[in-house]
Scaffold this active site. Structure first.
Site, PDB file in Angstrom:
ATOM      1  N   TYR A  72      16.473  -5.530-101.002  1.00 34.50           N
ATOM      2  CA  TYR A  72      16.357  -4.347-100.134  1.00 34.50           C
ATOM      3  C   TYR A  72      16.212  -3.086-100.970  1.00 34.50           C
ATOM      4  O   TYR A  72      15.185  -2.451-100.987  1.00 34.50           O
ATOM      5  CB  TYR A  72      17.560  -4.252 -99.193  1.00 34.50           C
ATOM      6  CG  TYR A  72      17.400  -3.179 -98.139  1.00 34.50           C
ATOM      7  CD1 TYR A  72      16.637  -3.418 -97.003  1.00 34.50           C
ATOM      8  CD2 TYR A  72      17.981  -1.920 -98.284  1.00 34.50           C
ATOM      9  CE1 TYR A  72      16.462  -2.425 -96.036  1.00 34.50           C
ATOM     10  CE2 TYR A  72      17.820  -0.930 -97.320  1.00 34.50           C
ATOM     11  CZ  TYR A  72      17.058  -1.174 -96.207  1.00 34.50           C
ATOM     12  OH  TYR A  72      16.872  -0.202 -95.261  1.00 34.50           O
ATOM     13  N   SER A 121      12.038  -4.189 -93.619  1.00 35.59           N
ATOM     14  CA  SER A 121      12.124  -2.745 -93.480  1.00 35.59           C
ATOM     15  C   SER A 121      11.851  -2.094 -94.836  1.00 35.59           C
ATOM     16  O   SER A 121      10.764  -2.257 -95.387  1.00 35.59           O
ATOM     17  CB  SER A 121      13.491  -2.358 -92.914  1.00 35.59           C
ATOM     18  OG  SER A 121      13.486  -1.039 -92.452  1.00 35.59           O
ATOM     19  N   ASP A 168       8.917  -2.398 -82.037  1.00 33.56           N
ATOM     20  CA  ASP A 168       9.628  -1.830 -83.178  1.00 33.56           C
ATOM     21  C   ASP A 168       9.340  -0.333 -83.233  1.00 33.56           C
ATOM     22  O   ASP A 168       8.292   0.088 -83.704  1.00 33.56           O
ATOM     23  CB  ASP A 168       9.194  -2.506 -84.479  1.00 33.56           C
ATOM     24  CG  ASP A 168      10.055  -2.074 -85.671  1.00 33.56           C
ATOM     25  OD1 ASP A 168      10.837  -1.121 -85.515  1.00 33.56           O
ATOM     26  OD2 ASP A 168       9.937  -2.692 -86.741  1.00 33.56           O
ATOM     27  N   HIS A 175      12.833  -4.053 -84.248  1.00 32.93           N
ATOM     28  CA  HIS A 175      13.109  -4.037 -85.677  1.00 32.93           C
ATOM     29  C   HIS A 175      14.001  -5.193 -86.108  1.00 32.93           C
ATOM     30  O   HIS A 175      14.152  -5.449 -87.293  1.00 32.93           O
ATOM     31  CB  HIS A 175      13.760  -2.698 -86.044  1.00 32.93           C
ATOM     32  CG  HIS A 175      13.651  -2.355 -87.486  1.00 32.93           C
ATOM     33  ND1 HIS A 175      12.440  -2.218 -88.139  1.00 32.93           N
ATOM     34  CD2 HIS A 175      14.605  -2.119 -88.435  1.00 32.93           C
ATOM     35  CE1 HIS A 175      12.650  -1.899 -89.404  1.00 32.93           C
ATOM     36  NE2 HIS A 175      13.954  -1.851 -89.601  1.00 32.93           N
TER      37      HIS A 175
END
Length: 783
Positions: free
Chosen positions: A540, A621, A707, A752
């Site tokens: 991430y 993301s 999303d 999302h």
């Protein structure tokens, strides 16, 4: 010339400095499956469309028309992409059905949250195993609580599974009054961030819905005043879209409001306490609210973007704990912190003496105390008393006040959680809760006036254990005793190998930074014996978010079913080592995140955790951005990449929905030529090589039509450009090539990620991990 004027024609490539201008990419090898270039859709390229982020800079936008989610052309593009993807998954991914069967078994276990007491009831969420959504339950607190009570036999307060036929209506949040007599709950539909708030009265867990109905609520607090007559919440001005289509729009979310709703009144009568006004940054501010333990104050947090900084004000409520008559627009609030100099989180207060957790002058966190009645201390956090000093190594994530004049502090130690019991009066460490397992604290429920708290702990191979913490005072000294309350044991299929985990450190990031990484494997694969096998690296690296040990049936199914090693990289940009670690992966230092991730991949190969041709990467993301950037910079290192709901257009991300809030991490491309050039140098959309320059690894991008966090246009434009550069361009020149698959999976009535029903989660993971296995030439190994 490498400037933004060259965008869409590959401004800069590589992996050093500012994304490594001038470096030469080595292409990926052919993977386990290929797709003929003639099978890809050939959407229209608008060669006249441009985007001008700054004066003198022009960015070509051949797929700008995909930014319109309501156009027929966009709908056709999505249909064609899904048809191709479904065909490849059906015909070329033989492990799909086996993985789905295994994952279904692994997910079929009871899931229960830590109980939270309000009044004479305990409330908790429970899922019997494969229910689409978790159910909210209540049990009586009049008798001692027992773990056997916490299952589907308890009183149902709210079952979101009954609210839609496809399981896509989710209970996104719930707020109870202190006495447990009323409930405000927020429902989301189709995965959107928009929610509708309803209110109910409760009696012994029995819910009676009231007429109150609040719309256009997003990123909201739900904070009841202690008189039970109303609550604070956040909304936005009503957008120009029908409520039934909420979540499909792309307009920027600005001018957030904090309102107070009085029960039994229409939303139009709600008091506007605060609103982000003006233009530019001022219109992008957001405000959160919570009520102090004494009930006399509304604690108001003003934030800008996603930075770990906020202003803080106190709004005095009435002596009978209600909302002041005639109060409006923030005018009577007392400013406690008036600049964005750090993050300040309320812990507790005794009259005017307030305790906060902060990172001000303490990037790893500390606890401070201030008398808010002293005007010389207001807005001067440098003059406040330190109650708990910053730890030199470990990060203070949160503090919660509990009974007996004490508090529980959660520290992050090398990406693992440690709980400490401390005095709320002196800050003294009373003890570390060493009896708790090495894990992540996934939930903590407590109250300052209750002598019992509950902590939910999870790990990579532990679905979850709930511990009961009993607080007492002996000889004036607060004490805490932790005991196991409810455990969910890991149930592996018969004949499955034992799974092990360990933490390792990659030491070869480009600037020498030591990057921690968790690895999960079976059959001795963590002892360097998997040199011919596959591995999947997840990352991430952003927004101060830490990747700590957590249970994931989907990853476990990959380890067991395909014999792969699962690795979780703790890259800079996250919060694993405090605010300095976070800042080292933001703005003009964002390349550090990509370097860290790539070094983790190299470490897995070099140390025998996988074969060089069988390393896949995954992220969502901001992690989808990570995957896209690293596939562009090092196509030779990775065999396959999976990007979930990724931020792919780094030159326009701030123009859609809540994207402007990410400028605190990414920087604003319109801010300066330097920032624009830096973002352009790694933007996944703008750095894709064509096939003659470098063959691309197998790629799957995923998004959902609802999303409204990272809008689908990011993934749509990226896959269109990727297919053009790697396949369609060859077809247009009269060539037919067989290359690694480059696919998109666009789900309907999905957002999302939050609130996605269990059946959709299972199917999506079956598609993803069977694709990864097929592309890395990995077969099914579980007997």
């Amino acid at each position: 010339d490498g400037t933004p004027a060259m965008a869409m024609e590959r401004m800069a490539v590589g992996g050093t400095g500012t994304a490594g201008q001038g470096s030469v990419r080595v292409g990926a090898k052919k993977g386990g499956i290929t797709v003929s270039s003639s099978r890809y859709p050939r959407p229209r390229r608008d060669l006249e469309a441009v985007w001008k982020p700054r004066e003198g800079h022009v960015v070509k936008e051949p797929y700008a028309w995909l930014e319109d989610p309501s156009s027929e052309e966009t709908a056709e593009f999505i249909t064609l992409q899904n048809e191709l993807t479904n065909a490849v998954l059906r015909d070329d991914c033989p492990g799909r059905s086996s993985y789905k069967e295994l994952l279904t078994k692994l997910m079929d276990y009871p899931k229960t949250t830590a109980p939270r007491r309000r009044g004479d009831s305990y409330f908790f969420y429970h899922n019997t195993g494969l229910q689409a959504q978790n159910v909210l339950y209540a049990i009586s607190a009049r008798d001692p609580i027992d773990e056997s009570m916490m299952d589907e036999t308890a009183k149902v307060v709210l079952d979101p599974n009954a609210l839609s036929s496809d399981g896509t209506v989710a209970l996104s949040s719930a707020a109870f009054t202190e006495d447990g007599s009323k409930l405000a709950y927020a429902l989301s539909s189709g995965g959107s961030d928009w929610v509708e708030v309803r209110v109910a009265s409760l009696e012994d867990g029995n819910r009676t819905d009231l007429e109150d109905h609040l719309k256009w609520v997003k990123f909201s607090s739900l904070a009841w005043t202690r008189d039970n007559k109303g609550f604070f919440y956040n909304r936005y001005p009503e957008p120009d879209i029908d409520l039934s289509k909420a979540g499909t729009e792309t307009d920027a979310n600005t001018n957030q409001q904090l309102c107070y709703h009085t029960l039994g009144t229409d939303q139009s009568e709600d008091v506007l306490v605060w609103q982000a006004e003006g233009e530019g940054e001022l219109s992008e501010h957001m405000m959160g609210c919570e009520i102090s333990h004494c009930g006399l104050y509304a604690v108001l947090y003003t934030r800008f973007g996603c930075d770990a900084k906020n202003k803080l004000s106190l709004l005095r409520l009435t002596q009978d704990l209600g909302f002041p008559e005639g109060a409006s627009f923030f005018t009577s609030a007392v400013s406690v912190v008036d600049e964005f100099v750090g993050e300040f989180e309320y812990v507790s207060n005794d009259a005017d003496i307030f305790t906060f957790k902060t990172n001000h002058s303490a990037p790893k966190g500390k606890v401070v105390r201030v008398d808010v009645s002293d005007p010389e201390k207001l807005c001067r956090p440098d003059l406040w008393d330190t109650l708990v000093a910053e730890d030199p190594k470990d990060v203070l994530e949160w503090c919660s006040a509990v009974a007996g004049g004490s508090m529980v502090c959660c520290y992050l130690k090398d990406a693992k959680h440690v709980l400490e019991h401390r005095s709320l009066v002196t800050g003294e460490q009373l003890r570390t809760l060493d009896e708790l397992p090495v894990a992540s604290c996934a939930g903590f429920s407590c109250s300052r006036d209750q002598d019992v708290a509950f902590a939910k702990l999870t790990g990579f191979t532990s679905p979850g254990s709930i511990y009961r913490l009993d607080f007492s005072t002996s000889d004036g000294v607060p004490r805490c005793e932790a005991t196991l309350f409810k455990e969910t044991a890991l149930q592996l299929p018969e004949g499955a190998p034992e799974v092990e985990t360990k933490q390792i450190f990659a030491t070869n990031s480009k600037d020498g930074t030591r990057v921690p990484m968790f690895v999960i494997g079976a059959d001795g694969s963590l002892a360097g014996s998997n040199a011919d096998g596959p591995a999947l690296l997840y990352g991430y690296g952003g927004f101060n978010i830490s990747l700590t040990p957590s249970f994931s049936p989907s990853r476990l199914a990959y380890v067991l079913g395909f014999g792969g090693v699962m690795a979780i990289a703790n890259c800079r940009g996250g919060g694993e080592y405090g605010e300095e670690w976070h800042k080292a992966g933001t703005k003009l230092s964002k390349q550090n995140v990509f370097d860290d991730f790539q070094s983790c991949g190299e470490h897995l190969v070099n140390e025998g955790f996988c074969h060089a041709d069988k390393l896949a990467i995954e992220g969502g993301s901001n992690g989808g951005l990570l995957v896209g950037a690293c596939l562009n910079q090092r196509p030779d290192l990775f065999a396959c990449g999976v990007a979930h709901v990724g931020v792919m257009d780094m030159l326009k991300f701030h123009k859609f929905t809540i994207g402007h809030a990410w400028c605190t991490d990414f920087g604003n491309p319109e801010e300066s030529d330097e920032m624009l050039a830096y973002l352009a140098a790694y933007s996944p959309l703008h750095n894709i090589p064509d096939l003659s320059e470098a063959r691309y690894p197998s790629t799957l991008v995923l998004t959902g039509d609802h999303d409204d966090r990272v809008v689908p246009l990011h993934s749509l434009k990226f896959i269109a450009q990727l297919q053009y550069e790697q396949a369609v361009k060859a077809v247009e020149s009269g060539k037919e090539v067989e290359a690694n698959p480059l696919l998109a999976r666009i789900e309907t009535r999905a957002g999302h990620g939050a609130g996605k029903p269990t059946a959709k989660v299972i199917q999506q993971n079956a598609d993803v991990y069977s694709f990864v296995a097929a592309c890395t030439g990995t077969g099914w190994v579980l007997k």
